[in-house]
Motif scaffolding. Structure first.
Motif, PDB file in Angstrom:
ATOM      1  N   ALA A  59      33.370 -46.717  -4.889  1.00 17.34           N
ATOM      2  CA  ALA A  59      33.613 -46.535  -6.325  1.00 17.34           C
ATOM      3  C   ALA A  59      35.036 -46.071  -6.588  1.00 17.34           C
ATOM      4  N   VAL A  60      35.529 -45.151  -5.764  1.00 11.25           N
ATOM      5  CA  VAL A  60      36.922 -44.701  -5.907  1.00 11.25           C
ATOM      6  C   VAL A  60      37.872 -45.858  -5.599  1.00 11.25           C
ATOM      7  N   ALA A  61      37.617 -46.560  -4.506  1.00 11.65           N
ATOM      8  CA  ALA A  61      38.498 -47.647  -4.073  1.00 11.65           C
ATOM      9  C   ALA A  61      38.528 -48.804  -5.067  1.00 11.65           C
ATOM     10  N   ASP A  62      37.440 -49.000  -5.816  1.00 14.30           N
ATOM     11  CA  ASP A  62      37.372 -50.065  -6.809  1.00 14.30           C
ATOM     12  C   ASP A  62      37.979 -49.667  -8.144  1.00 14.30           C
ATOM     13  N   GLY A  63      38.450 -48.431  -8.247  1.00 16.86           N
ATOM     14  CA  GLY A  63      39.061 -47.978  -9.493  1.00 16.86           C
ATOM     15  C   GLY A  63      38.066 -47.552 -10.550  1.00 16.86           C
ATOM     16  N   ASN A  64      36.828 -47.246 -10.149  1.00 16.40           N
ATOM     17  CA  ASN A  64      35.806 -46.837 -11.115  1.00 16.40           C
ATOM     18  C   ASN A  64      35.813 -45.341 -11.402  1.00 16.40           C
ATOM     19  N   ARG A  65      36.733 -44.620 -10.757  1.00 14.89           N
ATOM     20  CA  ARG A  65      36.826 -43.174 -10.981  1.00 14.89           C
ATOM     21  C   ARG A  65      38.271 -42.771 -11.264  1.00 14.89           C
ATOM     22  N   GLY A  66      38.953 -43.577 -12.019  1.00 19.32           N
ATOM     23  CA  GLY A  66      40.375 -43.381 -12.248  1.00 19.32           C
ATOM     24  C   GLY A  66      41.164 -44.390 -11.439  1.00 19.32           C
ATOM     25  N   ALA A  67      42.478 -44.353 -11.581  1.00 19.10           N
ATOM     26  CA  ALA A  67      43.331 -45.325 -10.901  1.00 19.10           C
ATOM     27  C   ALA A  67      43.068 -45.303  -9.401  1.00 19.10           C
ATOM     28  N   ALA A  68      42.842 -46.483  -8.836  1.00 18.17           N
ATOM     29  CA  ALA A  68      42.529 -46.576  -7.408  1.00 18.17           C
ATOM     30  C   ALA A  68      43.715 -46.104  -6.572  1.00 18.17           C
ATOM     31  N   PRO A  69      43.475 -45.244  -5.574  1.00 20.39           N
ATOM     32  CA  PRO A  69      44.573 -44.829  -4.684  1.00 20.39           C
ATOM     33  C   PRO A  69      44.987 -45.978  -3.766  1.00 20.39           C
ATOM     34  N   GLN A  70      46.107 -45.799  -3.077  1.00 16.90           N
ATOM     35  CA  GLN A  70      46.497 -46.794  -2.083  1.00 16.90           C
ATOM     36  C   GLN A  70      45.463 -46.844  -0.956  1.00 16.90           C
ATOM     37  N   THR A  71      45.023 -45.672  -0.501  1.00 19.34           N
ATOM     38  CA  THR A  71      44.014 -45.634   0.557  1.00 19.34           C
ATOM     39  C   THR A  71      42.995 -44.548   0.277  1.00 19.34           C
ATOM     40  N   VAL A  72      41.789 -44.789   0.736  1.00 17.04           N
ATOM     41  CA  VAL A  72      40.790 -43.742   0.964  1.00 17.04           C
ATOM     42  C   VAL A  72      40.695 -43.641   2.482  1.00 17.04           C
ATOM     43  N   THR A  73      41.226 -42.570   3.046  1.00 19.55           N
ATOM     44  CA  THR A  73      41.378 -42.462   4.496  1.00 19.55           C
ATOM     45  C   THR A  73      40.540 -41.317   5.042  1.00 19.55           C
ATOM     46  N   PHE A  74      39.653 -41.646   5.968  1.00 18.03           N
ATOM     47  CA  PHE A  74      38.872 -40.642   6.686  1.00 18.03           C
ATOM     48  C   PHE A  74      39.612 -40.294   7.977  1.00 18.03           C
ATOM     49  N   ILE A  75      39.813 -39.005   8.231  1.00 22.07           N
ATOM     50  CA  ILE A  75      40.395 -38.565   9.495  1.00 22.07           C
ATOM     51  C   ILE A  75      39.365 -37.702  10.216  1.00 22.07           C
ATOM     52  N   SER A  76      39.229 -37.918  11.523  1.00 19.87           N
ATOM     53  CA  SER A  76      38.136 -37.297  12.268  1.00 19.87           C
ATOM     54  C   SER A  76      38.533 -37.057  13.713  1.00 19.87           C
ATOM     55  N   GLY A  77      37.607 -36.449  14.464  1.00 18.69           N
ATOM     56  CA  GLY A  77      37.791 -36.194  15.881  1.00 18.69           C
ATOM     57  C   GLY A  77      36.507 -36.450  16.642  1.00 18.69           C
ATOM     58  N   ASP A  78      36.101 -35.504  17.474  1.00 19.81           N
ATOM     59  CA  ASP A  78      34.796 -35.415  18.124  1.00 19.81           C
ATOM     60  C   ASP A  78      34.553 -36.352  19.295  1.00 19.81           C
ATOM     61  N   VAL A  79      34.899 -37.633  19.184  1.00 27.01           N
ATOM     62  CA  VAL A  79      34.380 -38.626  20.132  1.00 27.01           C
ATOM     63  C   VAL A  79      35.189 -38.738  21.427  1.00 27.01           C
ATOM     64  N   HIS A  80      36.312 -38.035  21.522  1.00 24.42           N
ATOM     65  CA  HIS A  80      37.144 -38.003  22.737  1.00 24.42           C
ATOM     66  C   HIS A  80      37.833 -39.338  23.028  1.00 24.42           C
ATOM     67  N   TYR A  81      38.084 -40.090  21.975  1.00 20.49           N
ATOM     68  CA  TYR A  81      39.006 -41.216  22.033  1.00 20.49           C
ATOM     69  C   TYR A  81      39.542 -41.446  20.624  1.00 20.49           C
ATOM     70  N   SER A  82      40.649 -42.165  20.540  1.00 20.01           N
ATOM     71  CA  SER A  82      41.321 -42.355  19.257  1.00 20.01           C
ATOM     72  C   SER A  82      41.308 -43.833  18.881  1.00 20.01           C
ATOM     73  N   TYR A  83      41.264 -44.097  17.592  1.00 25.84           N
ATOM     74  CA  TYR A  83      41.276 -45.479  17.106  1.00 25.84           C
ATOM     75  C   TYR A  83      41.501 -45.477  15.600  1.00 25.84           C
ATOM     76  N   VAL A  84      41.739 -46.673  15.052  1.00 24.76           N
ATOM     77  CA  VAL A  84      41.834 -46.879  13.614  1.00 24.76           C
ATOM     78  C   VAL A  84      40.970 -48.077  13.255  1.00 24.76           C
ATOM     79  N   SER A  85      40.129 -47.909  12.240  1.00 27.80           N
ATOM     80  CA  SER A  85      39.297 -49.002  11.725  1.00 27.80           C
ATOM     81  C   SER A  85      39.535 -49.147  10.229  1.00 27.80           C
ATOM     82  N   GLU A  86      39.165 -50.317   9.702  1.00 30.83           N
ATOM     83  CA  GLU A  86      39.322 -50.551   8.267  1.00 30.83           C
ATOM     84  C   GLU A  86      38.140 -51.348   7.724  1.00 30.83           C
TER      85      GLU A  86
END
Length: 570
Positions: A415-442
Motif C-alpha cells: 500500500a505504501v509502495a503503490d502510493g496509497n498512503r501518501g507519495a510513494a517513496p523511492q524504496t521500502v527497504t527491509f534491513i535484517s540479520g540473523d541468518v549468518h549470510y548476506s544478500y539482497v532481494s527485491e
C-alpha cells in the motif's frame, strides 16, 4: 575487581540535532559528569543487582556539530583513558534535512581477536571498521550504527564466560554453560563491549539496538510448544527475567529519545528519585521484566526515527509475538497497529529494521510456510509433532513461518509502495540479520516504490560450511519449486507477490552501510582482513556494493553493483 571507577562505556546512544545520551556503567554509586564544549551535564547512578549505571542527558547542543567530550566520575577523569591511542570521542549532532547514513549488522560473538579467535570466528568486522574510523578522520561516519540482534549470546557462551560461570556455581547443573541471572548477563555485556577499539567506536558513533533470540535463547518464542517446554524447566524464569531486565539497562534505555524516556515507566522512577541514597531498581526492574514476558502487549520495544526525508522503523520481532495457535503472529495486533500507523508515504526512503529477514530466499520461505502449516495440524497430529521438532531443530521461525503476520506486513508495504498512503517513496527497504549470510532481494514490481530486502549477518559468527551449502541451495530455482509444492500440499496460499535475489548470498563476517544518495539507495558491505600477519590490526575491504536506483517512468529501475564480487572466505 576493577581498579577504575568506569566499568563499561561511555556509549553514545540517542542523538538528535540538539541533544545526546551518554550511557555508562560504574564500579560504585557515583555522580557522572560529561564535559563538552565548555559545559557540563551530570547524572546520578542507579543500581540493579549490585551494578551501577547512569544515562547522562546532554542538551543545548548546536545542529550539525561535532563536539569532543570527556567523562568524570566523582570528580576523577575516567574517559578518555590517559594512555588512549584513539582520537577524542565526539558527540556529532544531526544536521536537519541531511540524508540517512546508517551502518548495520547482527550476530557478534565475544572471543579474543588473536589468531586463534580469528581462526574459529573470523575477523571482527566491527573492530576492523572501528580501526578504519580511528585512522581516517575524513571517513564518512554513519549517523547511526544499528545492531539487529544477537549482540550477546546467552546460550552459546565463550570459554571466558564459562570460566566466570564456573567460579560462581556448578556449571554441570542447569542451565549449565548458559546464563542464569543478571550478574552473568552483566559479565557477558562486559566481554562484548570492552575491547578498546570497539569501545572507542561505541563512544563516538550513536548506537541503537534491538534484540534477537540469542540475546535470550535460541528459538526464543518460536512457538507455544517451545514456550511451554521452557517454562517447565527450573531455570527459565530466572533467565527471561534477567534477559529482559538487562536488555532494558544495556540496550533499550539508550534507544529512547528524551520524550520517550519521560514516558517510560522505569525511567520515571529514576527521574523521580531525589533521596540521598542511590536508587535500587532491582525489584522494580525484575517485576517489569516478568510482566513484559507474561503480558507482551503492556510494553513496546520497537521505535521509530526520522532522518531528514528518510524514516527508520525498528520493529520487535521477538517479544511481541502471539503464540496462541488460534491467533499465531510474529507481531501481535497492538504492535502491528503501531507499525501500520508509521508506514506512511512522503519519505524518500522508508527503512524497516527487523532482526529476522522479511524476505527469505524463496525456497526457504516456502519451507517455513509449509512447516508452520503442518506444525499447526494441516497434516494431522503425528505430522504436527514432527513439524514442531523440525521447527526447533532447523530454526524455521522467521516471518515466513508466521503467515498471518507476513501477509499483513506485505499488504501494508505494498500500500505504501503503490502510493496509497501518501507519495510513494523511492524504496521500502527491509534491513535484517540473523541468518549468518548476506544478500539482497527485491519484490517483482513494474510501478511504484521498489521493495527491497537487505541482510547483513554475521558481524562475527560465521556459519559452518555444511549450513552454508544448505542456505545456498535454498536460494536457487529447483529448491524453490520443490518447497513451493510442499507448501501448496499443506494448503498454504501462494505469497501475495514474487521476489528474487539481486545479489548474494555470501558468508563473510560483514558490516553493512545504507546511504541515501542522489543516485539512489547505496548499500555496501565491508569485512576485516588481516594483512602482514598482525591479527590485532585488521584492515577493511569491500565485499559487495549495490545502488538501488529510483524507478523511472516505463522502467523497473536499476540495481548496479561495483567493487569486488561478493565472496566467501570458505
Amino acid at each position: 575487581m576493577t581498579t577504575t571507577p568506569l566499568v563499561l562505556g561511555p556509549m553514545l546512544r540517542y542523538v538528535d540535532a540538539v541533544s545526546a545520551s551518554v550511557w555508562v556503567e560504574t564500579r560504585d554509586a557515583a555522580s557522572v559528569v560529561v564535559d563538552a564544549g565548555n559545559r557540563s551535564w551530570t547524572a546520578r547512578t542507579f543500581a540493579v543487582h549490585g551494578h551501577h549505571y547512569a544515562l547522562v542527558h546532554v542538551d543545548g547542543l548546536h545542529p550539525g556539530t561535532a563536539t569532543p567530550y570527556t567523562v568524570c566520575i566523582d570528580g576523577a577523569a575516567v574517559w578518555p583513558a590517559a594512555d588512549s591511542v584513539y582520537p577524542a570521542s565526539v558527540i556529532t549532532t544531526l544536521t536537519p534535512g541531511a540524508p540517512l547514513r546508517l551502518s548495520f549488522g547482527s550476530c557478534r560473538t565475544s572471543v579474543p581477536h588473536d589468531r586463534a579467535g580469528n581462526r574459529t570466528h573470523g575477523v571482527d568486522a566491527l573492530r576492523a571498521f572501528a580501526l578504519q574510523m580511528a585512522d581516517d578522520d575524513g571517513l564518512s561516519w554513519p549517523q547511526l550504527m544499528l545492531f539487529l540482534g544477537d549482540q550477546v549470546y546467552a546460550d552459546l557462551t565463550s570459554a571466558a564466560m564459562q570460566d566466570f560461570i564456573r567460579a560462581r556455581r556448578d556449571i554441570k547443573a542447569p542451565p549449565g554453560e548458559e546464563l542464569a541471572d543478571f550478574e552473568e548477563y552483566a559479565q557477558l555485556y562486559n566481554l562484548a563491549w570492552s575491547d578498546e577499539a570497539n569501545r572507542w567506536l561505541l563512544s563516538t558513533v550513536p548506537i541503537a539496538m534491538i534484540f534477537d533470540d540469542h540475546d535470550v535463547r535460541d528459538d526464543w518464542n518460536s512457538s507455544l510448544s517451545w514456550k511451554r517446554e521452557m517454562e517447565a524447566t527450573t531455570w527459565w524464569h530466572g533467565r527471561i527475567v534477567a534477559g529482559l531486565a538487562s536488555y532494558w539497562v544495556y540496550q533499550h534505555l539508550g534507544n529512547l529519545s528524551p520524550a520517550e524516556r519521560a514516558a517510560d515507566e522505569v525511567w520515571q522512577a529514576i527521574a523521580a528519585h531525589d533521596g540521598a541514597e542511590e536508587l535500587d531498581l532491582s525489584a522494580m526492574l525484575d517485576g517489569f521484566a516478568e510482566r513484559c514476558d507474561r503480558e507482551p502487549t503492556t510494553y513496546r520495544w520497537s521505535y521509530c526515527r526520522d532522518f531528514g526525508e528518510d524514516r527508520l522503523i525498528v520493529l520487535d520481532s521477538r517479544a511481541a509475538r502471539e503464540l496462541d495457535p488460534r491467533r499465531r503472529a510474529l507481531v501481535n495486533e497492538e504492535e502491528t497497529a503501531w507499525f501500520d500507523e508509521r508506514m506512511q508515504g512522503g519519505f524518500r526512503h522508508l527503512v524497516v529494521a527487523t532482526s529476522l529477514p522479511f524476505l527469505l530466499p524463496p525456497g526457504l520461505h516456502h519451507l517455513e510456510a509449509w512447516n508452520e502449516a503442518i506444525s499447526e495440524g494441516a497434516w494431522g497430529r503425528l505430522a504436527a509433532r514432527v513439524g514442531e521438532r523440525l521447527r526447533q531443530a532447523l530454526d524455521l521461525e522467521h516471518w515466513a513461518a508466521f503467515q498471518r503476520s507476513f501477509r499483513r506486513v506485505a499488504d501494508i508495504s505494498t500500500a505504501v509502495a503503490d502510493g496509497n498512503r501518501g507519495a510513494a517513496p523511492q524504496t521500502v527497504t527491509f534491513i535484517s540479520g540473523d541468518v549468518h549470510y548476506s544478500y539482497v532481494s527485491e519484490v517483482e514490481r513494474t510501478s511504484g516504490s521498489r521493495i527491497i530486502q537487505a541482510v547483513c549477518s554475521p558481524i562475527r559468527n560465521p556459519l559452518p560450511i555444511l549450513l552454508r551449502s544448505f542456505s545456498a541451495v535454498l536460494s536457487y530455482g529447483v529448491s524453490t519449486r520443490l518447497s513451493a509444492l510442499l507448501s501448496r500440499s499443506a494448503r498454504v496460499p501462494p505469497p501475495p507477490f514474487r521476489w528474487s535475489g539481486i545479489t548474494g548470498p555470501w558468508f563473510d563476517n560483514c558490516l553493512a552501510t545504507l546511504s541515501d544518495t542522489p543516485d539512489g539507495l547505496r548499500l555496501t558491505w565491508v569485512s576485516g582482513v588481516v594483512d602482514g600477519g598482525d591479527p590485532l590490526h585488521p584492515t577493511v575491504t569491500e565485499r559487495a556494493a549495490i545502488t538501488v536506483a529510483p524507478r523511472t517512468s516505463g522502467s523497473g529501475g536499476a540495481a548496479t553493483e561495483n567493487g569486488p564480487e561478493p565472496r566467501s572466505e570458505a
